[in-house]
Design a protein around this motif. Sequence first.
Motif, PDB file in Angstrom:
ATOM      1  N   ARG A  50      32.386  31.024  27.005  1.00  0.00           N
ATOM      2  CA  ARG A  50      32.721  30.027  28.036  1.00  0.00           C
ATOM      3  C   ARG A  50      32.161  28.672  27.611  1.00  0.00           C
ATOM      4  NH1 ARG A  50      36.028  33.146  31.230  1.00  0.00           N
ATOM      5  NH2 ARG A  50      34.924  34.676  32.490  1.00  0.00           N
ATOM      6  N   ALA A  67      29.037  34.190  34.932  1.00  0.00           N
ATOM      7  CA  ALA A  67      30.443  33.801  34.774  1.00  0.00           C
ATOM      8  C   ALA A  67      30.636  32.619  33.824  1.00  0.00           C
ATOM      9  CB  ALA A  67      31.044  33.478  36.139  1.00  0.00           C
ATOM     10  N   TRP A  75      24.304  37.155  27.942  1.00  0.00           N
ATOM     11  CA  TRP A  75      25.467  37.535  28.759  1.00  0.00           C
ATOM     12  C   TRP A  75      25.696  39.046  28.695  1.00  0.00           C
ATOM     13  CZ3 TRP A  75      29.959  39.915  26.984  1.00  0.00           C
ATOM     14  CH2 TRP A  75      30.926  40.130  27.981  1.00  0.00           C
ATOM     15  N   THR A 220      37.619  34.331  46.323  1.00  0.00           N
ATOM     16  CA  THR A 220      38.744  35.020  45.682  1.00  0.00           C
ATOM     17  C   THR A 220      39.380  36.043  46.623  1.00  0.00           C
ATOM     18  OG1 THR A 220      37.062  36.420  44.686  1.00  0.00           O
ATOM     19  CG2 THR A 220      38.041  34.751  43.270  1.00  0.00           C
ATOM     20  N   LEU A 274      49.325  38.842  44.288  1.00  0.00           N
ATOM     21  CA  LEU A 274      48.546  38.283  43.177  1.00  0.00           C
ATOM     22  C   LEU A 274      49.439  37.710  42.061  1.00  0.00           C
ATOM     23  CD1 LEU A 274      45.678  40.905  43.154  1.00  0.00           C
ATOM     24  CD2 LEU A 274      45.384  38.453  43.482  1.00  0.00           C
ATOM     25  N   VAL A 279      44.449  33.697  42.541  1.00  0.00           N
ATOM     26  CA  VAL A 279      43.488  32.740  43.100  1.00  0.00           C
ATOM     27  C   VAL A 279      42.675  32.014  42.033  1.00  0.00           C
ATOM     28  CG1 VAL A 279      43.375  33.787  45.383  1.00  0.00           C
ATOM     29  CG2 VAL A 279      41.870  34.610  43.576  1.00  0.00           C
ATOM     30  N   LEU A 283      42.668  31.162  35.137  1.00  0.00           N
ATOM     31  CA  LEU A 283      41.513  32.044  34.881  1.00  0.00           C
ATOM     32  C   LEU A 283      40.231  31.204  34.938  1.00  0.00           C
ATOM     33  CD1 LEU A 283      42.740  34.452  32.037  1.00  0.00           C
ATOM     34  CD2 LEU A 283      42.773  34.825  34.488  1.00  0.00           C
ATOM     35  N   VAL A 284      39.174  31.682  34.289  1.00  0.00           N
ATOM     36  CA  VAL A 284      37.959  30.870  34.148  1.00  0.00           C
ATOM     37  C   VAL A 284      37.998  30.410  32.686  1.00  0.00           C
ATOM     38  CG1 VAL A 284      35.437  30.908  34.211  1.00  0.00           C
ATOM     39  CG2 VAL A 284      36.741  32.283  35.857  1.00  0.00           C
ATOM     40  N   PHE A 348      43.144  39.077  37.212  1.00  0.00           N
ATOM     41  CA  PHE A 348      41.704  39.316  37.033  1.00  0.00           C
ATOM     42  C   PHE A 348      41.276  39.038  35.594  1.00  0.00           C
ATOM     43  CE2 PHE A 348      42.915  42.032  40.615  1.00  0.00           C
ATOM     44  CZ  PHE A 348      41.917  41.735  41.540  1.00  0.00           C
ATOM     45  N   GLY A 349      42.162  38.417  34.800  1.00  0.00           N
ATOM     46  CA  GLY A 349      41.837  38.170  33.401  1.00  0.00           C
ATOM     47  C   GLY A 349      41.976  39.438  32.592  1.00  0.00           C
ATOM     48  N   SER A 350      41.381  39.403  31.388  1.00  0.00           N
ATOM     49  CA  SER A 350      41.516  40.553  30.496  1.00  0.00           C
ATOM     50  C   SER A 350      40.430  40.475  29.426  1.00  0.00           C
ATOM     51  CB  SER A 350      42.903  40.513  29.847  1.00  0.00           C
ATOM     52  OG  SER A 350      43.064  41.594  28.975  1.00  0.00           O
ATOM     53  N   ARG A 353      35.810  39.460  29.060  1.00  0.00           N
ATOM     54  CA  ARG A 353      35.402  38.690  30.238  1.00  0.00           C
ATOM     55  C   ARG A 353      36.225  39.050  31.472  1.00  0.00           C
ATOM     56  NH1 ARG A 353      31.234  34.998  28.232  1.00  0.00           N
ATOM     57  NH2 ARG A 353      30.736  34.681  30.430  1.00  0.00           N
ATOM     58  N   PRO A 356      34.593  41.704  36.498  1.00  0.00           N
ATOM     59  CA  PRO A 356      33.932  42.989  36.727  1.00  0.00           C
ATOM     60  C   PRO A 356      34.021  43.434  38.190  1.00  0.00           C
ATOM     61  CG  PRO A 356      32.301  41.230  36.544  1.00  0.00           C
ATOM     62  CD  PRO A 356      33.642  40.600  36.310  1.00  0.00           C
ATOM     63  N   GLY A 357      34.430  42.500  39.081  1.00  0.00           N
ATOM     64  CA  GLY A 357      34.491  42.837  40.515  1.00  0.00           C
ATOM     65  C   GLY A 357      35.881  43.275  40.958  1.00  0.00           C
ATOM     66  N   GLY A 361      36.878  44.159  44.637  1.00  0.00           N
ATOM     67  CA  GLY A 361      37.759  43.176  45.275  1.00  0.00           C
ATOM     68  C   GLY A 361      39.021  43.846  45.812  1.00  0.00           C
TER      69      GLY A 361
HETATM   70  C1  HEM Z   1      40.863  38.965  44.479  1.00  0.00           C
HETATM   71  C2  HEM Z   1      39.669  39.113  43.983  1.00  0.00           C
HETATM   72  C3  HEM Z   1      39.239  38.558  42.652  1.00  0.00           C
HETATM   73  C4  HEM Z   1      39.969  37.902  41.685  1.00  0.00           C
HETATM   74  C5  HEM Z   1      41.462  37.562  41.690  1.00  0.00           C
HETATM   75  C6  HEM Z   1      39.061  37.595  40.602  1.00  0.00           C
HETATM   76  C7  HEM Z   1      39.426  36.942  39.425  1.00  0.00           C
HETATM   77  C8  HEM Z   1      38.564  36.698  38.370  1.00  0.00           C
HETATM   78  C9  HEM Z   1      38.960  36.064  37.137  1.00  0.00           C
HETATM   79  C10 HEM Z   1      40.357  35.560  36.801  1.00  0.00           C
HETATM   80  C11 HEM Z   1      37.871  36.007  36.329  1.00  0.00           C
HETATM   81  C12 HEM Z   1      37.821  35.446  34.898  1.00  0.00           C
HETATM   82  C13 HEM Z   1      38.343  36.513  33.941  1.00  0.00           C
HETATM   83  C14 HEM Z   1      38.555  36.073  32.517  1.00  0.00           C
HETATM   84  O1  HEM Z   1      37.990  35.076  32.038  1.00  0.00           O
HETATM   85  O2  HEM Z   1      39.338  36.770  31.809  1.00  0.00           O
HETATM   86  C15 HEM Z   1      36.762  36.580  37.063  1.00  0.00           C
HETATM   87  C16 HEM Z   1      35.480  36.677  36.591  1.00  0.00           C
HETATM   88  C17 HEM Z   1      34.437  37.174  37.335  1.00  0.00           C
HETATM   89  N1  HEM Z   1      34.503  37.770  38.581  1.00  0.00           N
HETATM   90 FE1  HEM Z   1      36.163  38.028  39.705  1.00  0.00          FE
HETATM   91  N2  HEM Z   1      37.815  38.054  40.927  1.00  0.00           N
HETATM   92  C18 HEM Z   1      37.872  38.661  42.162  1.00  0.00           C
HETATM   93  C19 HEM Z   1      36.835  39.270  42.843  1.00  0.00           C
HETATM   94  C20 HEM Z   1      35.545  39.383  42.388  1.00  0.00           C
HETATM   95  C21 HEM Z   1      34.476  40.046  43.085  1.00  0.00           C
HETATM   96  C22 HEM Z   1      34.629  40.759  44.426  1.00  0.00           C
HETATM   97  C23 HEM Z   1      33.344  39.886  42.319  1.00  0.00           C
HETATM   98  C24 HEM Z   1      31.929  40.343  42.557  1.00  0.00           C
HETATM   99  C25 HEM Z   1      31.448  40.976  43.575  1.00  0.00           C
HETATM  100  C26 HEM Z   1      33.719  39.135  41.136  1.00  0.00           C
HETATM  101  C27 HEM Z   1      32.859  38.783  40.114  1.00  0.00           C
HETATM  102  C28 HEM Z   1      33.234  38.147  38.955  1.00  0.00           C
HETATM  103  C29 HEM Z   1      32.297  37.783  37.898  1.00  0.00           C
HETATM  104  C30 HEM Z   1      30.786  38.021  37.901  1.00  0.00           C
HETATM  105  C31 HEM Z   1      33.055  37.174  36.873  1.00  0.00           C
HETATM  106  C32 HEM Z   1      32.552  36.615  35.551  1.00  0.00           C
HETATM  107  C33 HEM Z   1      32.650  37.652  34.458  1.00  0.00           C
HETATM  108  C34 HEM Z   1      32.179  37.163  33.101  1.00  0.00           C
HETATM  109  O3  HEM Z   1      32.335  35.985  32.789  1.00  0.00           O
HETATM  110  O4  HEM Z   1      31.662  38.003  32.355  1.00  0.00           O
HETATM  111  N3  HEM Z   1      35.063  38.857  41.208  1.00  0.00           N
HETATM  112  N4  HEM Z   1      37.219  37.007  38.304  1.00  0.00           N
END
Ligand code: HEM
Length: 413
Positions: A50, A67, A75, A220, A274, A279, A283-284, A348-350, A353, A356-357, A361
Amino acid sequence: MLPHRSLYHLAKKHGPIMSIRLGSVPTVVVSSPPVAEMFLKTHDAVFASRPKVQVLQSIYNGKKGIAFTELGPYWRSVRKFCNQQLFNASKIESFAPTRKEVLAHFIESLKEAAVAKEVVNISKKVGDLNEKMTLKMILGPVKKYEEFNLKELIDELTNLAGAFNLADFVPFLGAFDLQDDFVGMMLTELNKQMNPDGDIMDRNSIKAITIDMIVASLDTSAATLEWALSELIRHPSVMLKFQQELESVIGKRMVEENDLPKLEYLDMVVRETLRLHPVAPLLVPRESMEDIVIDGCYIPKKSRVLVNVWAIGRDPNVWSNNVEEFSPERFINSNIELHGHDFELIPFGSGRRVCPGKKLGLITIKLILAQLVHCFDWELPSGMSPNELDMTENFGTSLPRKTNLCAKPIYRM
Ligand code: HEM
């Protein structure tokens, strides 16, 4: 125009790999499933870092969360620890009774609103409900957070990030009074896994990770829920079909978490929501860790990579010409799932990274949505017809509705 929309139109003209400059930063924008696969699967190791976000450096007092942390031993340790302690199936399952209890209270309050014939601000109510469920899980049996309007503080934090000063923030977090045993245990475990020459974890690291987790989860899930319900209200025939599924599978009782795998139409409704309303539309951001050539395009080390999943969800080569139509039926007999392996649908990405949620979620979203639709019919206020509902997006940390979704619940059980 919001960035994912402008980039979508640019990609139509210039193709699925575009190189642009954001200030001095070379940036690559990815806008098709095969190209996303090249970046997030074939060359995932190169793109799994990142970029440094300056604002977060000061918000987190120089500590790192998860994140926005670069790929490396820190990480890896944090991610492994979170997977083990928070995201494994039995941990998620162990919080099912808490989710059930919080949701039952919520439904009772909606029943009262239905009796009083009140219009309910669903966006706000669902946001509060999701916040309660999530914080109980992430922070455990910590009572003090209930005294704060945490959501408001986090919104303010992310909106005012540039002007935000951690000096104000740390005392507030101190009031969480994270139990010493819990923090101590986390620190011992995490430091055990750290490279001896690398970062050392302390209480502020735990706070940074905790805040990351809360920010990543609250907006999200809540935004996905308000989009799903908005689309259902706009499409009465889809709503009806969904209610019929609930009646035949569940009958006249509340939906339980172990019913969710039997609700196939619900699963299609969530996938379709979705697809149209990811949302995290870009992505990030990722950062490349070495120079690389992809599809004839030279990408220097430290380039920023944005994957436009909003555009991918509208790719007519995958989704035919009715891309803007909300039609869960497109998933009948489709093997495009949300696991992160089908690059046509990656909200949710792929790769390394990937979110993990995701599992947590999806359980939260499906449970709340099923209950809202099983227990109530929904009527728009002031005689508004479904096709008059404003569907404008608001860009922030996530992509919520611009205006709150308000509707009148009519109890139907
Ligand atoms: C509709 C629900 C959710 C969506 C659409 C969503 C989507 C995403 C996306 C797009 C990313 C970046 C993935 C990438 O770079 O490939 C991400 C990362 C992350 N999400 Fe979610 N998320 C959701 C719910 C949650 C929940 C419920 C949690 C925790 C309780 C969570 C924790 C995280 C964390 C910690 C990361 C960073 C992971 C990393 O960088 O290693 N997310 N999420």
